[in-house]
Design a protein around this motif. Sequence first.
Motif, mmCIF file in Angstrom:
data_model
loop_
_atom_site.group_PDB
_atom_site.id
_atom_site.type_symbol
_atom_site.label_atom_id
_atom_site.label_comp_id
_atom_site.label_asym_id
_atom_site.label_seq_id
_atom_site.Cartn_x
_atom_site.Cartn_y
_atom_site.Cartn_z
ATOM 1 N N PHE A 1 4.262 1.854 2.756
ATOM 2 C CA PHE A 1 4.690 2.909 2.160
ATOM 3 C C PHE A 1 4.110 4.193 2.550
ATOM 4 C CE2 PHE A 1 7.557 5.801 -1.195
ATOM 5 C CZ PHE A 1 7.957 6.076 -0.483
ATOM 6 N N CYS A 2 3.809 5.676 3.653
ATOM 7 C CA CYS A 2 2.884 6.406 4.036
ATOM 8 C C CYS A 2 3.876 7.030 3.041
ATOM 9 C CB CYS A 2 3.336 6.080 5.773
ATOM 10 S SG CYS A 2 1.907 7.773 6.317
ATOM 11 N N LEU A 3 2.762 8.552 2.705
ATOM 12 C CA LEU A 3 3.496 9.702 1.810
ATOM 13 C C LEU A 3 3.570 10.582 2.923
ATOM 14 C CD1 LEU A 3 2.334 8.712 -1.755
ATOM 15 C CD2 LEU A 3 5.242 7.934 -1.097
ATOM 16 N N GLY A 4 3.164 10.499 3.891
ATOM 17 C CA GLY A 4 2.665 11.525 4.658
ATOM 18 C C GLY A 4 3.922 11.090 6.289
ATOM 19 N N GLN A 5 4.301 10.938 6.436
ATOM 20 C CA GLN A 5 5.835 10.421 7.059
ATOM 21 C C GLN A 5 7.340 10.834 6.120
ATOM 22 O OE1 GLN A 5 5.372 6.709 8.341
ATOM 23 N NE2 GLN A 5 3.931 6.861 10.160
ATOM 24 N N LEU A 6 6.998 11.143 4.957
ATOM 25 C CA LEU A 6 8.247 12.113 4.089
ATOM 26 C C LEU A 6 8.240 13.578 4.846
ATOM 27 C CD1 LEU A 6 8.261 9.736 1.083
ATOM 28 C CD2 LEU A 6 9.184 8.978 2.898
ATOM 29 N N CYS A 7 9.302 13.452 5.295
ATOM 30 C CA CYS A 7 9.765 15.189 5.467
ATOM 31 C C CYS A 7 10.382 16.182 4.051
ATOM 32 C CB CYS A 7 11.243 15.054 6.486
ATOM 33 S SG CYS A 7 11.106 14.852 7.362
ATOM 34 N N SER A 8 9.331 16.432 3.769
ATOM 35 C CA SER A 8 9.321 17.210 2.441
ATOM 36 C C SER A 8 9.706 18.786 2.357
ATOM 37 C CB SER A 8 8.041 17.380 0.999
ATOM 38 O OG SER A 8 8.246 18.218 0.087
ATOM 39 N N GLY B 1 -5.031 10.730 -0.256
ATOM 40 C CA GLY B 1 -5.336 9.178 1.079
ATOM 41 C C GLY B 1 -5.319 8.280 1.069
ATOM 42 N N TYR B 2 -5.958 7.819 0.168
ATOM 43 C CA TYR B 2 -5.796 6.423 0.661
ATOM 44 C C TYR B 2 -4.982 5.969 -0.764
ATOM 45 C CZ TYR B 2 -10.395 5.518 3.313
ATOM 46 O OH TYR B 2 -10.569 6.102 4.677
ATOM 47 N N GLY B 3 -4.168 6.581 -1.821
ATOM 48 C CA GLY B 3 -3.227 6.488 -2.212
ATOM 49 C C GLY B 3 -3.490 4.873 -3.772
ATOM 50 N N ILE B 4 -2.353 4.305 -2.783
ATOM 51 C CA ILE B 4 -2.887 2.861 -4.595
ATOM 52 C C ILE B 4 -2.287 0.872 -4.254
ATOM 53 C CG2 ILE B 4 -2.462 3.904 -6.350
ATOM 54 C CD1 ILE B 4 0.607 2.941 -6.727
ATOM 55 N N GLN B 5 -2.295 0.834 -4.773
ATOM 56 C CA GLN B 5 -2.158 -1.094 -3.980
ATOM 57 C C GLN B 5 -1.232 -1.193 -5.077
ATOM 58 O OE1 GLN B 5 -4.626 -4.716 -2.776
ATOM 59 N NE2 GLN B 5 -4.287 -3.612 -0.701
ATOM 60 N N LEU B 6 -0.389 -1.796 -4.875
ATOM 61 C CA LEU B 6 0.769 -2.601 -6.048
ATOM 62 C C LEU B 6 1.106 -3.972 -5.189
ATOM 63 C CD1 LEU B 6 2.694 -0.669 -8.435
ATOM 64 C CD2 LEU B 6 4.363 -0.916 -6.315
ATOM 65 N N ASP C 1 0.848 -1.293 0.092
ATOM 66 C CA ASP C 1 0.277 0.158 0.239
ATOM 67 C C ASP C 1 1.048 1.026 -0.693
ATOM 68 O OD1 ASP C 1 -2.353 -0.987 0.407
ATOM 69 O OD2 ASP C 1 -2.214 -1.741 2.174
ATOM 70 N N ILE C 2 0.986 2.091 -0.711
ATOM 71 C CA ILE C 2 1.730 3.918 -1.137
ATOM 72 C C ILE C 2 0.219 4.524 -1.045
ATOM 73 C CG2 ILE C 2 2.694 4.899 -2.379
ATOM 74 C CD1 ILE C 2 3.209 2.345 -3.893
ATOM 75 N N PHE C 3 0.339 5.148 0.070
ATOM 76 C CA PHE C 3 -0.271 5.763 0.769
ATOM 77 C C PHE C 3 -0.473 7.220 1.470
ATOM 78 C CE2 PHE C 3 0.498 3.278 4.191
ATOM 79 C CZ PHE C 3 0.159 4.057 5.129
ATOM 80 N N TYR C 4 -0.987 8.254 1.708
ATOM 81 C CA TYR C 4 -0.301 9.478 2.349
ATOM 82 C C TYR C 4 -0.711 9.769 3.669
ATOM 83 C CZ TYR C 4 -0.011 14.688 3.655
ATOM 84 O OH TYR C 4 0.580 15.244 4.281
#
Length: 379
Positions: free
Chosen positions: A249-256, A271-276, A238-241
Amino acid sequence: MFRTKRSGLIRRLWKSRAPVEGDGEADRGTHGSGGCCMGKATKVAKSNGNSPGSEAELKALTHMILKKIKEKQLEVLLQAVESKGGARSPCLLLPSKVDAKVGQQSYSLPMLLYKVFRWPDLRHSSELKRLSCCESYGKINPELVCCNPHHMSRLCELESPPPPYSRYPMDYLKPPDSPDSGPSSSETGGTTYSAPVGLSDSLALQESGERAHWCVVAYWEEKTRVGRLYSVQEPSLDIFYDLPQGNGFCLGQLCSDNKSQLVQMVRAKIGYGIQLTRESDGVWVYNRSCYPIFIKSATLDNPDSRTLLVHKVFPGFSIKAFDYEKAGSLQRPNDHEFTQQPRTGFTVQISFVKGWGQCYTRQFISSCPCWLEVIFNTR
């Protein structure tokens, strides 16, 4: 009047049914023109609609079916429907051969629940793909089948070509010793292609004794890669925010450091993003978010074609983003060259919310606010 818990669950379920086109509440992600996921289905929904009579008939039939389902199963269904698939919900195993009739059309019990709670314009089970997390995945005609609407996805219809959102030369058709056989500047908008360097992040894991990865994922905001490459060993990611009970892979935890308002707006819409998911026939991408995603992959197009398309994938739809059989027939570098210089044929690019190409002001994916690069390990 005294109301039972069961009747309360049924009322909440009916209130949470999928909106139909034209009722003013339809999911923004299920409509739109063009793209590889719509076409005929959208036209059917518009032409047929839901008359007051058919709505009442559907409500009576749905209530009748739900009253026959056990209370704990109703709770499972409600959890899946109210969270829109965000919360992990178990399978809802029900008899597969129970038929229900709406007007002149007969539906199996699973199909009826999928229509009521996910896709009102759904016509046939061939339009669906079961997600690999489901107990019924890979089973043929079992007595009990999972009817959880959020254990299913809708298939993209690639036989109906989408509008040319983008067309690029297919670099994988070049001979391996071609001087410019590495990623073309047209792929990144003239930016420095740092993904090959970042592969050392993933290769270091293998050298330290970790399991071999089947792909690595890079997250980009415009021309800047954010965070390290994410190495994938599990069959599904799961790739999500922002995902309830999210694991992946939580994109919301990355420092940008990107302060762009557009990037921040799109980031919030992931949001819920994608599932690979890696399956026997290839790698599938399931759009779990409320907005379209855009995908470019060499195996989505004709191997003889000189161009690549960017495909638009609507919420709730799945697409086979990488086909193992097709990839094997594509001209590609050897293992060492692939590790150093991944090619178009082994890389999938995915943009959230915003598309790129001829129909957009963004000509290159590096101009998109938030996007992913999935680099496959074919060794």
